[in-house]
Design an enzyme around this catalytic site. Structure first.
Site, PDB file in Angstrom:
ATOM      1  N   GLY A 151      42.269  31.997  33.153  1.00 45.47           N
ATOM      2  CA  GLY A 151      41.762  30.974  34.495  1.00 45.47           C
ATOM      3  C   GLY A 151      40.008  30.628  34.206  1.00 45.47           C
ATOM      4  NE  ARG A 152      36.079  29.593  38.774  1.00 51.22           N
ATOM      5  CZ  ARG A 152      35.153  30.560  39.363  1.00 51.22           C
ATOM      6  NH1 ARG A 152      33.955  30.209  38.794  1.00 51.22           N
ATOM      7  NH2 ARG A 152      35.532  31.232  40.164  1.00 51.22           N
ATOM      8  CB  THR A 232      33.809  41.606  36.512  1.00 50.49           C
ATOM      9  OG1 THR A 232      34.603  40.720  35.775  1.00 50.49           O
ATOM     10  CG2 THR A 232      33.127  42.736  35.482  1.00 50.49           C
ATOM     11  NE  ARG A 234      36.338  39.720  45.564  1.00 56.66           N
ATOM     12  CZ  ARG A 234      35.483  39.028  44.768  1.00 56.66           C
ATOM     13  NH1 ARG A 234      35.137  39.379  43.519  1.00 56.66           N
ATOM     14  NH2 ARG A 234      35.024  37.762  45.096  1.00 56.66           N
ATOM     15  CD  GLU A 263      31.711  45.424  46.523  1.00 55.64           C
ATOM     16  OE1 GLU A 263      32.290  45.614  45.340  1.00 55.64           O
ATOM     17  OE2 GLU A 263      31.259  44.277  46.853  1.00 55.64           O
ATOM     18  CG  HIS A 283      30.600  42.481  43.659  1.00 58.88           C
ATOM     19  ND1 HIS A 283      31.337  42.706  44.661  1.00 58.88           N
ATOM     20  CD2 HIS A 283      30.926  41.563  42.861  1.00 58.88           C
ATOM     21  CE1 HIS A 283      32.263  41.350  44.413  1.00 58.88           C
ATOM     22  NE2 HIS A 283      32.014  40.990  43.468  1.00 58.88           N
TER      23      HIS A 283
END
Length: 324
Positions: A151-152, A232, A234, A263, A283
Site C-alpha cells: 500500500g501507501r 511500524t 500497529r 501507549e 511510536h
C-alpha cells in the site's frame, strides 16, 4: 471556537507553522496522556472541537454523553476504532479526518532495519561505556525482504529495498498483490513461504477487525533464527504475546518494534524492552516535523472549514442532516 488538543507529548504543536491557522480560536493543549473518562470529561467540558493525534485518546459513548458542547472531532490521520463514529453521530458530533504521505514511517522502518542489522544502539552504548566492537552485523544487500501489504507505505519500503539490492517480495490481500504484480514486484508463492524465507519481514497493514491478530504464533515459528521482523504499523496486528514468545524461542531471532498495544509505555513496563534481541522505539513513525505540519495543518483546516459552514473530510456527513 474552544479547541482542546490532548496528547501533545513533546509540547511541539504550538511551535508548528500551521498552528497560526488557529489564530482567533481559544486553544488548550495537554502534554500527557489520560485514559480516565472522568478526567477527560473535565478537561474537555468546554471544548467545541477536539484535535486527536492518531489513537492516543479514545472517544466513545461514555465520554461523549458528558461533552454537550462538543461539535467536532478533527482527527490527525485516518479515523480508526478509537473513535466511536456512530456514537458521535448520535450526539451530533462531526468527525473529520486527514491523510499523509507515509514517507516518515517508511523512513523509520528503514532506519530500524539498518539499526537492528548492524546493532547500532548496542554498539553506540558499548562505546559510551568505554568498550570497543562486540557484535558482527549483517548487510541488507542480497537478503530477502518481505513486505506485507503493498500500500501507501509498503510501496515506499519496497523501493528502498530494491535500491539497497535486496530481493523483494510482497504478501497481502488480493488488491495488494494484484497491484504488486502489475508493478513488476514479486509476490510470495504462499504465506508459509513468505514467513519461512524472508530474511527481513516488515508489516504495513492497517489495523481493523480483519487484521487484528493476523500474524500468529505459527507464522513467527516458521521464520529463520537469523530473521528480523519489523513492525511500524500497529502492535495488535500480531497475536497477543506471540512475538515475545517467538523471540525467546529464537524464531525469529530479532525484532524492531515502534508500536505497542497500550501507549504510552512508561517505566519500561513492556517485556520487549527487556529483550536484547528487540530494538524498540516509542511510536516515532509519523512523528516528524514535515509530517506533523501536513497532518495538523489538515486538521486545523478542517476546523476552520467547519466554522465557515463548509465542512471538509467528514467521515459522518449525515450528522449535518441531523443538525438541520
Amino acid at each position: 471556537m474552544r479547541i482542546a488538543i490532548p496528547d501533545d507529548y513533546q509540547d511541539c504543536v504550538r511551535g508548528l507553522d500551521c498552528y497560526a491557522r488557529l489564530a482567533g480560536h481559544d486553544v488548550t493543549l495537554f502534554h500527557d496522556n489520560v485514559k480516565d473518562v472522568d478526567v477527560l470529561a473535565e478537561r474537555f467540558r468546554d471544548a467545541e472541537a477536539i484535535v486527536l493525534t492518531r489513537e492516543r485518546t479514545q472517544v466513545g459513548e461514555a465520554l461523549l454523553r458528558r461533552l454537550p458542547r462538543l461539535r467536532l472531532i478533527s482527527q490527525i490521520g485516518k479515523v480508526a476504532p478509537h473513535i466511536d463514529v456512530a456514537a458521535c453521530t448520535a450526539h451530533g458530533v462531526a468527525v473529520a479526518e486527514g491523510s499523509g504521505s507515509g514517507a516518515a514511517t517508511a523512513e523509520l522502518t528503514w532506519a530500524l532495519m539498518l539499526a537492528s542489522r548492524r546493532h547500532l544502539v548496542a554498539e553506540a552504548n558499548r562505546l559510551r561505556a568505554g568498550l570497543w566492537q562486540g557484535t558482527l552485523g549483517q548487510e541488507l544487500r542480497g537478503q530477502r525482504l518481505g513486505v506485507w501489504s503493498y500500500g501507501r507505505i509498503g510501496r515506499q519500503v519496497v523501493n528502498y529495498g530494491r535500491a539497497f539490492g535486496m530481493k523483494v517480495w510482497v504478501w497481502g490481500g488480493p488488491d495488494s498483490t494484484r497491484q504488486a504484480r502489475e508493478d513488476g514486484i514479486e509476490v510470495a508463492p504462499s504465506r508459509e513461504d513468505f514467513f519461512a524465507h524472508s530474511d527481513v519481514l516488515t508489516l504495513h497493514l492497517r489495523l481493523g477487525p480483519a487484521t487484528q491478530g493476523a500474524i500468529r504464533a505459527a507464522d513467527l515459528a516458521r521464520m529463520k533464527p537469523s530473521a528480523l521482523i519489523v513492525n511500524t504499523s500497529r502492535a495488535e496486528l500480531i497475536e497477543a504475546g506471540a512475538l515475545e514468545a517467538a523471540l525467546r524461542a529464537g524464531r525469529p531471532g530479532y525484532a524492531a518494534i515502534d508500536t505497542f498495544e497500550s501507549e504510552p509505555i512508561l517505566g519500561a513496563a513492556h517485556p520487549l524492552l527487556h529483550m536484547d534481541n528487540a530494538l524498540c522505539t516509542p511510536h516515532l513513525g509519523f512523528v516528524e516535523k514535515d509530517n506533523y505540519e501536513a497532518y495538523f495543518g489538515t486538521a486545523f483546516d478542517n476546523i476552520n472549514a467547519f466554522c465557515a459552514g463548509t465542512p471538509t473530510n467528514l467521515v459522518n456527513p449525515e450528522v449535518l442532516r441531523i443538525e438541520d
